[in-house]
Design an enzyme around this catalytic site. Structure first.
Site, short mmCIF file in Angstrom:
data_model
loop_
_atom_site.label_atom_id
_atom_site.label_comp_id
_atom_site.label_asym_id
_atom_site.label_seq_id
_atom_site.Cartn_x
_atom_site.Cartn_y
_atom_site.Cartn_z
N HIS A 36 -3.54 -2.73 -2.33
CA HIS A 36 -3.01 -3.62 -1.62
C HIS A 36 -2.03 -3.85 -1.52
O HIS A 36 -1.21 -4.55 -2.07
CB HIS A 36 -3.79 -5.02 -2.19
CG HIS A 36 -3.95 -6.12 -1.26
ND1 HIS A 36 -2.45 -7.25 -1.05
CD2 HIS A 36 -4.24 -6.18 -0.02
CE1 HIS A 36 -3.11 -7.81 -0.13
NE2 HIS A 36 -3.67 -8.10 0.87
N PHE A 37 -1.19 -3.28 -0.59
CA PHE A 37 -1.33 -1.72 0.24
C PHE A 37 -0.28 -0.69 -0.28
O PHE A 37 1.02 -0.81 -0.86
CB PHE A 37 -0.79 -2.69 1.87
CG PHE A 37 -1.06 -3.59 2.15
CD1 PHE A 37 -2.55 -3.43 2.77
CD2 PHE A 37 -0.64 -4.64 2.31
CE1 PHE A 37 -3.18 -4.53 3.65
CE2 PHE A 37 -1.67 -5.87 2.54
CZ PHE A 37 -2.50 -6.43 3.74
#
Length: 172
Positions: A71-72
């Protein structure tokens, strides 16, 4: 008998996840990876913004934490929902600390505001929970406001965090 102290270590929090801290009927914290704190540094039945109870806990940040890898990709940031979940976890933990029994479930939140982020370069997240009300009837419920700080800077606020303790969750 509730193990009622002002502070708890990581091992204590892991014991809570195994049902060992507040007894077999007490609420449990989640196990890693969803356990979102490393220690509770302060718990009081008074204090906080409403003088009805206060909890402060911390999470040590390092780039190897599981959520930074997904993420991410190329833009790692701690998901804001994990900070919100940490605040719910602490409301439930407090209810167990008070002697409440049952399975903890998040029941809602009034409003959440994000004004910053937790990056892998951060050192520490601090959670502060200010209790407004404890309902101790058929349903045991905590109502609180919360704050999340990263390295001392306020980045999230939540009003009216609600957690209940249930004897039976089959119809929940």
């Amino acid at each position: 008998m509730v193990d009622k102290r002002e502070s708890y270590t990581k091992e204590d929090l892991l014991a809570s996840g195994r049902g060992e801290l507040f007894g077999a009927k007490g609420p449990q914290l989640p196990a890693p990876n969803m356990l979102m704190m490393d220690r509770v540094v302060k718990m009081t039945e008074t204090g906080g913004n409403y003088d009805k109870g206060y909890v402060e806990a911390e999470l040590d940040i390092n780039p190897d934490l599981w959520f930074f890898g997904c993420h991410f990709i190329g833009d790692p940031v701690m998901p804001g929902c994990l900070g919100l979940d940490a605040m719910w976890q602490l409301v439930g933990f407090y209810l167990g600390w008070l002697g409440g029994e049952g399975k903890g479930r998040a029941l809602g939140v009034g409003e959440v505001k994000f004004t910053g982020q937790v990056l892998p370069t951060a050192k520490k997240v601090t959670y502060r929970i200010h209790f407004k009300r404890i309902v101790n009837r058929r349903l045991i419920m905590g109502l609180a406001d919360g704050e999340v700080l990263v390295d001392g800077r306020l980045i999230y606020t939540a009003s009216d965090l609600k957690v209940g303790l249930f004897q039976d969750t089959s119809s929940f």
